[in-house]
Enzyme design. Sequence first.
Site, PDB file in Angstrom:
ATOM      1  N   ARG A 130       4.014   0.086  39.509  1.00  0.00           N
ATOM      2  CA  ARG A 130       2.754  -0.081  38.780  1.00  0.00           C
ATOM      3  C   ARG A 130       3.040  -0.824  37.480  1.00  0.00           C
ATOM      4  NH1 ARG A 130       0.748   5.528  37.636  1.00  0.00           N
ATOM      5  NH2 ARG A 130       0.143   5.455  39.828  1.00  0.00           N
ATOM      6  N   ARG A 132       0.677   6.588  29.216  1.00  0.00           N
ATOM      7  CA  ARG A 132       0.496   5.652  30.340  1.00  0.00           C
ATOM      8  C   ARG A 132      -0.274   4.413  29.879  1.00  0.00           C
ATOM      9  NH1 ARG A 132       0.887   8.506  35.394  1.00  0.00           N
ATOM     10  NH2 ARG A 132       2.509  10.085  35.147  1.00  0.00           N
ATOM     11  N   LYS A 175       2.386  13.732  31.614  1.00  0.00           N
ATOM     12  CA  LYS A 175       1.802  12.408  31.393  1.00  0.00           C
ATOM     13  C   LYS A 175       0.711  12.477  30.328  1.00  0.00           C
ATOM     14  CE  LYS A 175      -1.275  13.090  35.354  1.00  0.00           C
ATOM     15  NZ  LYS A 175      -1.599  12.637  36.716  1.00  0.00           N
ATOM     16  N   LYS A 207      -2.698  10.134  28.683  1.00  0.00           N
ATOM     17  CA  LYS A 207      -3.611   9.023  28.952  1.00  0.00           C
ATOM     18  C   LYS A 207      -4.566   8.789  27.783  1.00  0.00           C
ATOM     19  CE  LYS A 207      -3.475   9.812  33.951  1.00  0.00           C
ATOM     20  NZ  LYS A 207      -4.262  10.080  35.176  1.00  0.00           N
ATOM     21  N   CYS A 217      -8.874   7.388  45.323  1.00  0.00           N
ATOM     22  CA  CYS A 217      -7.437   7.265  45.098  1.00  0.00           C
ATOM     23  C   CYS A 217      -6.787   6.716  46.368  1.00  0.00           C
ATOM     24  CB  CYS A 217      -6.838   8.617  44.725  1.00  0.00           C
ATOM     25  SG  CYS A 217      -6.884   9.818  46.078  1.00  0.00           S
ATOM     26  N   CYS A 244       0.794   8.696  49.463  1.00  0.00           N
ATOM     27  CA  CYS A 244       0.878   9.672  48.382  1.00  0.00           C
ATOM     28  C   CYS A 244       1.429  10.997  48.919  1.00  0.00           C
ATOM     29  CB  CYS A 244      -0.493   9.904  47.749  1.00  0.00           C
ATOM     30  SG  CYS A 244      -0.450  11.176  46.464  1.00  0.00           S
ATOM     31  N   CYS A 304      -6.588  14.963  47.050  1.00  0.00           N
ATOM     32  CA  CYS A 304      -6.047  16.237  46.582  1.00  0.00           C
ATOM     33  C   CYS A 304      -6.756  16.590  45.277  1.00  0.00           C
ATOM     34  CB  CYS A 304      -4.531  16.147  46.392  1.00  0.00           C
ATOM     35  SG  CYS A 304      -4.014  15.365  44.844  1.00  0.00           S
ATOM     36  N   CYS A 352      -7.132  11.709  40.788  1.00  0.00           N
ATOM     37  CA  CYS A 352      -6.843  10.319  40.417  1.00  0.00           C
ATOM     38  C   CYS A 352      -8.047   9.399  40.624  1.00  0.00           C
ATOM     39  CB  CYS A 352      -5.644   9.807  41.204  1.00  0.00           C
ATOM     40  SG  CYS A 352      -4.101  10.676  40.831  1.00  0.00           S
TER      41      CYS A 352
END
Length: 547
Positions: free
Chosen positions: A74, A143, A207, A209, A423, A429, A468, A472
Site C-alpha cells: 500500500r 497511517r 494503528k 488514523k 473492503c 484478507c 469482518c 475497513c
Amino acid sequence: MSKDKLSHVETIKTQSDGLRGTLSQSLVDNHTGNVRPDDEALIKFHGMYVQDDRDRRQERAEKKLDKLYSFMIRLRIPGGVISAKQWQAIHEVSELYGTGVLKITTRQTIQLHGLLKHQLSDTIQGFLTAKLDAIAACGDVNRNVICSSHPQVSPVFEQIHNYADKISEMLLPKTQSYYEIWIDNQKIYDRSVESDPLYQDRYLPRKFKIAIAIPPTNDVDVFANDIGLIAIVENDQLIGFNIAIGGGLSTTHGNKDTYSRLATVIGFCSSESDILKLIYHVLTIQRDYGNRSDRKLARLKYTLDKMGVENFVKELEKRAAVELKAAKSYTFTERNDRYGWQQAHDNKWYYTLFVENGVVTPNQKEFLFNLSKLGLSDFKFTCNQNLILGEIALEDKWQVEKLLTQYNIGQNISNLRQSSMSCVALPTCPLALAEAQRYLPELITKIEPLLVKHKIDQEDISIRMTGCPNGCGRSYLAEIGFVGTAPEEYNLMLGADRYGTRLNQIYKSKIKEPEILQELDYLFGLYKKEALDHETFGDFSFRKFFN
C-alpha cells in the site's frame, strides 16, 4: 500505559532494531513464500501485509503444500494526489508484478495485491523512481493522512489540503530501515539519525488514523478517525480547525469490551503551529497511556474513554502548551463524491470517475494509462474509492472527453451503486469471515429492483459491506450496513445518518441473502409509506427502530 503483560507484538517492536528484525534474511529464504513469523508484524510498518489465497487453501493442504503466500503493498499518498507520471509508474509496476489489479482504498491511496516475495524489492524500487513510497502505510504508526478530495468545495481547498502533507511528514518514523532493506541493501551504522522522540523504540500501541474534512462535505468520514480536523472557513478564508479525537469503527464479534466510537470534538485552534503541536501530542499521550497488552483494546478510543475526555484534554493542553478554544459551528450536507464534470474556483475542470469498490477494471486501467500519457491531468483518489481526474484546462477538456467516449466511461450507474463501498475481504484478507468486494456488486444488482418497485431509486442511500467486524469498508456509518459474521452471513445494520455523524445499529443478526432481500423489501415499503418530508432512509430507520 497498561501494567499488564505486554503483547508479543510489543516485544517484536522493541527488539526489532528499528523495524529491521530479520527481514533481510527472510527475503532470501527460498524455503517459503512467507517471511519469518516475527517479520510478519514488522513488514506492516514497511507498507505491506502477508496474505494467501484462501480460495486455494484446502486444495493446497490436501496436496501437503504450503499456503499460496503473496503480499499486498500500500502506498503512502497524503491527501491522495499523484501526478500523471506517477500514475504511469503505478500502472507499469502493476503490469510487471502482482495480479495486475489496481485497488483504490478507503483511505485515499492505492494498493497492489498478489506480489511474490522475490518481487517486493523491485516493486518498491519501481515506485521510488516516481517518488512514491510505502513507509508507514501500515503498522502501529500514523497511517495515510486523508483529506476531502473535491477542490470545488472551497476556494482555499489547496491551503487546507497541504495540511495532509505537513502532518504526514511530521509523524513519519525516523528509522531508515525501509531504505536499507528495500533500496540500498546497505546497513546504516550511524543510528543517531534514527533518534525518534515520538515513536521511540516501541511505536504506538496500535494503528493511528487522521482525516481532514472541508465542510460541507464529509467524504472522509472524519469522525471515524483517531484525529479528525474540520476546516472552518469564513469569508473564503481558513481561520482554523475544530479538532476531534477518539474515533474508530473496529469491533470484535462476541467481545463486549470492543465497540465503534465516533470522535469527540474537543475544541478549536487557529494557529498552524499549535494545530501541529496538538496533533503530535495526541500521539504521545496514546504512546504513553495506550493499552499494550490487548491489541483489541489498543486504539485511541479506548485510551480516551479510560482517561476521560476532560482529563485527556488537560494532559494534551499541558504537553502541547496550547489552550483549545470553543469549537466553531459547521454543517455537513454531503458525503458522496461529485460524479462527472465539475468546475472549481480556479476555473480548472475535474472529472470524477466511479470505480466500484475501488477495483480499477481493465477498461478503466487502459483509459487511465492513455490519459496519463497526455499529461493533461493529475489523479486524486477519494475516500469513497473513486478517482478524480483533475486540474484540466478548458482547452484540454475535449481530449479527455474524447477518451471518455472511446472507452465508454461514465455509463448510467444507479444512485445506490454510486453510494456503495466495501473492503477487500476474501480471498486475500486473513481476517475476513464473509465476502465483501466480490459480493456487494451482485447484491446491489438484486436490491436495485426493490428500490424501483417502491419508487425510491433516486435516493442516495449509502450501502457498505465489510467481511469482518473491523470496519475497513466503514459499514458502521452506512444507512444500510453489512458486517460479515460467517460465510454468506451478515449482520444487517441500520440507522446511521447520511452524512457520517451517527453510527448505525444491528437490525437483524446473522442473516443470508434471501432474508436480506426480504427485509429490505419490507423496509423500503415502510420508508415510502411512513417517511416524513425530506427524511432520509437512515434518519427514518433510526426514528422507527432505535429512537
